[in-house]
Design an enzyme around this catalytic site. Structure first.
Site, mmCIF file in Angstrom:
data_model
loop_
_atom_site.group_PDB
_atom_site.id
_atom_site.type_symbol
_atom_site.label_atom_id
_atom_site.label_comp_id
_atom_site.label_asym_id
_atom_site.label_seq_id
_atom_site.Cartn_x
_atom_site.Cartn_y
_atom_site.Cartn_z
ATOM 1 N N LYS A 32 15.895 92.739 90.142
ATOM 2 C CA LYS A 32 14.610 93.274 89.705
ATOM 3 C C LYS A 32 13.612 92.150 89.463
ATOM 4 C CE LYS A 32 13.625 95.070 85.459
ATOM 5 N NZ LYS A 32 12.299 94.566 85.097
ATOM 6 N N ASP A 59 9.439 95.735 89.775
ATOM 7 C CA ASP A 59 9.105 96.456 88.538
ATOM 8 C C ASP A 59 7.693 96.040 88.124
ATOM 9 O OD1 ASP A 59 9.234 97.805 86.127
ATOM 10 O OD2 ASP A 59 10.608 96.384 85.185
ATOM 11 N N LYS A 61 5.180 98.104 87.374
ATOM 12 C CA LYS A 61 4.598 99.054 86.400
ATOM 13 C C LYS A 61 3.088 99.164 86.580
ATOM 14 C CE LYS A 61 8.074 98.681 82.798
ATOM 15 N NZ LYS A 61 8.702 97.392 83.088
ATOM 16 N N ASP A 64 -3.539 101.839 87.233
ATOM 17 C CA ASP A 64 -4.958 101.537 87.467
ATOM 18 C C ASP A 64 -5.539 102.731 88.229
ATOM 19 O OD1 ASP A 64 -7.441 100.186 87.943
ATOM 20 O OD2 ASP A 64 -6.396 98.263 87.909
ATOM 21 N N THR A 68 -6.862 101.161 93.689
ATOM 22 C CA THR A 68 -6.335 99.835 93.349
ATOM 23 C C THR A 68 -4.807 99.837 93.363
ATOM 24 O OG1 THR A 68 -8.288 99.464 92.008
ATOM 25 C CG2 THR A 68 -6.419 98.015 91.591
ATOM 26 N N THR A 123 11.228 102.361 77.257
ATOM 27 C CA THR A 123 12.359 102.530 76.335
ATOM 28 C C THR A 123 12.143 101.745 75.034
ATOM 29 O OG1 THR A 123 13.421 100.932 77.787
ATOM 30 C CG2 THR A 123 14.231 103.171 77.892
ATOM 31 N N ARG A 184 22.774 98.587 76.888
ATOM 32 C CA ARG A 184 23.422 97.505 76.159
ATOM 33 C C ARG A 184 24.929 97.714 76.132
ATOM 34 N NH1 ARG A 184 19.563 95.434 77.149
ATOM 35 N NH2 ARG A 184 17.985 94.432 75.866
ATOM 36 N N GLY A 213 18.998 93.458 81.713
ATOM 37 C CA GLY A 213 18.382 92.135 81.752
ATOM 38 C C GLY A 213 19.133 91.155 80.877
ATOM 39 N N ARG A 214 18.673 91.027 79.634
ATOM 40 C CA ARG A 214 19.199 89.980 78.748
ATOM 41 C C ARG A 214 20.711 89.907 78.620
ATOM 42 N NH1 ARG A 214 14.597 91.535 74.513
ATOM 43 N NH2 ARG A 214 14.900 93.438 75.719
HETATM 44 O O1 C5P Z 1 16.704 92.614 78.765
HETATM 45 P P1 C5P Z 1 16.698 94.102 78.970
HETATM 46 O O2 C5P Z 1 18.031 94.646 79.450
HETATM 47 O O3 C5P Z 1 16.156 94.857 77.766
HETATM 48 O O4 C5P Z 1 15.684 94.312 80.178
HETATM 49 C C1 C5P Z 1 15.254 95.581 80.577
HETATM 50 C C2 C5P Z 1 14.329 95.419 81.735
HETATM 51 O O5 C5P Z 1 13.877 96.707 82.128
HETATM 52 C C3 C5P Z 1 13.069 94.595 81.426
HETATM 53 O O6 C5P Z 1 12.787 93.857 82.602
HETATM 54 C C4 C5P Z 1 11.993 95.611 81.174
HETATM 55 O O7 C5P Z 1 10.740 95.149 81.618
HETATM 56 C C5 C5P Z 1 12.471 96.782 82.057
HETATM 57 N N1 C5P Z 1 12.044 98.114 81.635
HETATM 58 C C6 C5P Z 1 12.273 98.631 80.382
HETATM 59 N N2 C5P Z 1 11.841 99.884 80.036
HETATM 60 C C7 C5P Z 1 11.192 100.639 80.924
HETATM 61 C C8 C5P Z 1 10.953 100.135 82.213
HETATM 62 C C9 C5P Z 1 11.423 98.863 82.537
HETATM 63 O O8 C5P Z 1 12.919 97.976 79.574
HETATM 64 N N3 C5P Z 1 10.836 101.880 80.602
#
Ligand code: C5P
Length: 237
Positions: A32, A59, A61, A64, A68, A123, A184, A213-214
């Site tokens: 992503k 991603d 998001k 606009d 655009t 979220t 998580r 992500g993290r």
């Molecule tokens: O680190 P983490 O697992 O929280 O990352 C979640 C990823 O998903 C981030 O890149 C965040 O921008 C993206 N995201 C999100 N909630 C959304 C849409 C995308 O957390 N509704």
């Protein structure tokens, strides 16, 4: 289709992102490219993923006016980009412009059109934040209302909380795809995510794509962390 893992390459510099691409692209994952990468090192990350034929989700998001957003989507269509997202709160016409631009640009390039997904509610937004934003009802009601608009606009699916997947599938059917961040693995830190779910729970709820992500990119061993999540996803709860 079995649920797919999407890994968010949320790191501040191109070298770290490229290291993650090298570590992860041979696993069964989609990478992503989010706002951090898009603002800081867009061309580098796109070229790097393209050179490795790594499947990507942009991603962006986008939110606009329709023209655009359509132009931005057209600029993001590339051979390895499988998905692009916009905010459902941008409205029906804006989402339609995104869907049309993706298919027109892909036809020009003679490649498959990327799927357009619409973010229902972030979220990181909790029930109490909705009131502050002037949105009536709880997260579930808002997600369903926005998902109906996204479906009418021709989006392939929505980005939502895993808590909303069962209801969305009931309303819109299995073919309307769900992509769920806020995941998580048990025991990992929530960070700023307020509505979290484990990978196994998200898969059991019917999520088609889970975004992490993290818990992967900040792990001492990102490959092991990604493999553990893939394993958890394959053992359905
Ligand atoms: O680190 P983490 O697992 O929280 O990352 C979640 C990823 O998903 C981030 O890149 C965040 O921008 C993206 N995201 C999100 N909630 C959304 C849409 C995308 O957390 N509704």
């Amino acid at each position: 289709m079995a649920a797919q893992l999407i890994v968010a390459l949320d790191v501040p510099n191109a070298q770290d992102a490229e290291r993650l691409v090298d570590q992860l692209y041979e696993l069964d994952v989609i990478l992503k490219i989010g706002l951090e990468a898009l603002c800081a090192y867009p061309e580098r990350i796109f070229s790097y993923c393209e050179a490795r034929d790594a499947r990507t989700f942009v991603d962006a998001k986008l939110h606009d006016i329709p023209r655009t957003v359509g132009a931005a989507v057209a600029a993001l269509v590339r051979p390895t980009v499988q998905m692009i997202n916009v905010h459902a709160l941008g409205g029906l016409e804006m989402m339609r412009a995104a869907v049309e631009a993706a298919s027109e640009r892909a036809a020009e390039l003679e490649i498959p059109a990327p799927h357009i997904f619409a973010v229902t509610l972030l979220t990181s937004i909790a029930a109490e934040d909705l009131n502050e934003l002037g949105l009536q009802g709880g997260p579930g009601e808002n997600a369903i209302r926005l998902a109906a608009l996204a479906r009418d606009a021709g989006c392939a699916g929505v980005v939502c909380s895993a808590h909303e997947v069962r209801d969305l599938k009931r309303f819109f059917g299995d073919d309307f795809l769900t992509l769920t961040p806020g995941i998580r693995p048990t025991g990992s830190a929530h960070g700023d995510q307020k509505r979290v779910t484990t990978p196994a729970e998200a898969v059991a709820a019917g999520s088609d794509y889970i975004v992490v992500g993290r818990p992967i990119v900040e792990a001492s061993d990102p490959v092991a962390a990604a493999k553990a999540i893939l394993e958890e996803m394959s053992v359905r709860a």
